[in-house]
Design a protein around this motif. Structure first.
Motif: not given
Length: 364
Positions: A182-198, A225-234
């Motif tokens: 899925x394309x990451x649209x909310x890619x600014x952690x300052x403006x969108x937070x983690x809620x935008x990524x989810x 604030x631009x997201x560069x990398x993300x890794x998590x296992x949930x």
């Protein structure tokens, strides 16, 4: 030529399915496909030429004169005649009482032998047979057998490579079945937070609201604030606490603008309260992230979360974060063990900078 290219194409395709090697096998396969396309174009072009250059009629009256066939018919009350040289026959086909002659110059002749004598029919077939074994297309039988054998072996090899762990194709199929992008649209952690990524992830995957970590949550972002990398296992659970699925989530802006989510893979299906993801989500809504990193003067910053952690009695980098966003500091010395859901903000490329560890107090 066709047979050689056909065998080569199947060989390249099976190797591609078994071992991959896109750079080596795909160009060869593309060349073979181009050959087949040209072959098909030439075939249909020849059919058109046969149609244009041939007399559009069935000849039932004809005579065999030495090495020629003289056909007669009536048109507009006038007798017409056409003569065809047997030496011009490229090949022929026989079906019941019909004989189809394919002549040089892309000409086609249809002879109806049902109304002629048996002796005359046998004489015609003898004359045609004298044109040689290629003219009767006997060579098509071994060629057809070879093509059938190559097709069978190629299809069997392709099917075998699709069996789990047998070949590259099986991994591609597994990726299509078990992963989502899925394309990451909310890619600014300052403006969108983690809620935008989810929100972006839930646009493609039915991600439950109740989540807990399998290992960790690690996100890197730039100074803007631009997201560069993300890794998590949930692991995900429904409202009744029943296990739904696990989700390995990864993203690297250097490779793609899309998040990859792998489904399944968790070893256990129990909810781990100490690795609840909700404290991280709540903390990130009020955490002063931009203010925390603005004095570090680095290119890349990181957010790390393991769930509930113990920091012993060390107060280095510790800050207490309240649900309303207020931040407080511990004393110089801790009289009790410092423990809680911790969100660490750090510099991945500079270990000399002491991380700031926010202990969120919204969930106790």
């Amino acid at each position: 030529m066709f047979l050689v290219v056909y065998v080569t194409a199947w060989g390249a395709f099976v190797r591609l399915c078994l071992y991959g090697g896109v750079r080596r096998n795909l160009p060869l396969l593309a060349l073979c496909m181009a050959f087949f396309a040209v072959y098909l174009i030439v075939y249909f072009a020849e059919l058109c030429m046969y149609g244009k250059r041939s007399l559009k009629r069935i000849f039932s009256q004809f005579e065999i004169e030495e090495n020629r066939i003289a056909a007669e018919w009536e048109e507009d009350d006038r007798k017409q005649q056409a003569v065809f040289e047997l030496r011009d026959v490229r090949w022929y086909r026989k079906k019941k009482g019909q004989i189809f002659l394919f002549l040089k110059g892309h000409r086609f002749v249809w002879l109806d032998t049902e109304q002629i004598s048996e002796q005359k029919r046998e004489f015609l077939e003898m004359k045609l047979t004298q044109r040689g074994i290629l003219a009767t297309h006997f060579w098509r039988i071994p060629i057809a057998l070879i093509l059938a054998g190559v097709t069978f072996l190629g299809a069997a090899g392709t099917a075998w490579s699709a069996v789990p762990f047998n070949g590259k194709l099986s991994w591609v199929i597994n990726e299509l079945q078990s992963s989502r992008r899925v394309r990451l649209v909310h890619n600014n952690i300052y403006e969108d937070g983690l809620d935008g990524i989810l929100e972006d992830i839930r646009g493609k995957v039915d991600l439950p609201e109740k989540l807990c970590l399998v290992n960790s949550f690690n996100l890197h972002f730039r100074a803007d604030g631009t997201v560069e990398t993300l890794y998590t296992f949930v692991k995900g659970f429904d409202e009744n606490g029943n296990f739904v699925d696990s989700y390995l989530i990864s993203y690297d802006a250097a490779d793609s603008d899309k998040i990859t989510i792998w489904l399944g893979g968790a070893a256990d299906m129990e909810f781990d309260q100490e690795k609840d993801l909700e404290p991280l989500l709540e903390a990130m809504r009020v955490l002063p992230l931009k203010e925390t990193v603005e004095n570090w003067q680095e290119d890349i910053y990181g957010i790390l979360y393991y769930g509930e952690r113990s920091w012993g009695y060390s107060t280095e980098g510790i800050r207490y974060l309240e649900p309303d966003g207020s931040v407080s500091y511990p004393g110089a010395y801790a009289s009790a063990e410092i423990k809680g859901f911790s969100v660490s903000v750090f510099c991945p490329e500079n270990e000399a900078v002491t991380p700031v560890r926010y202990l969120y107090r919204g969930i106790l």
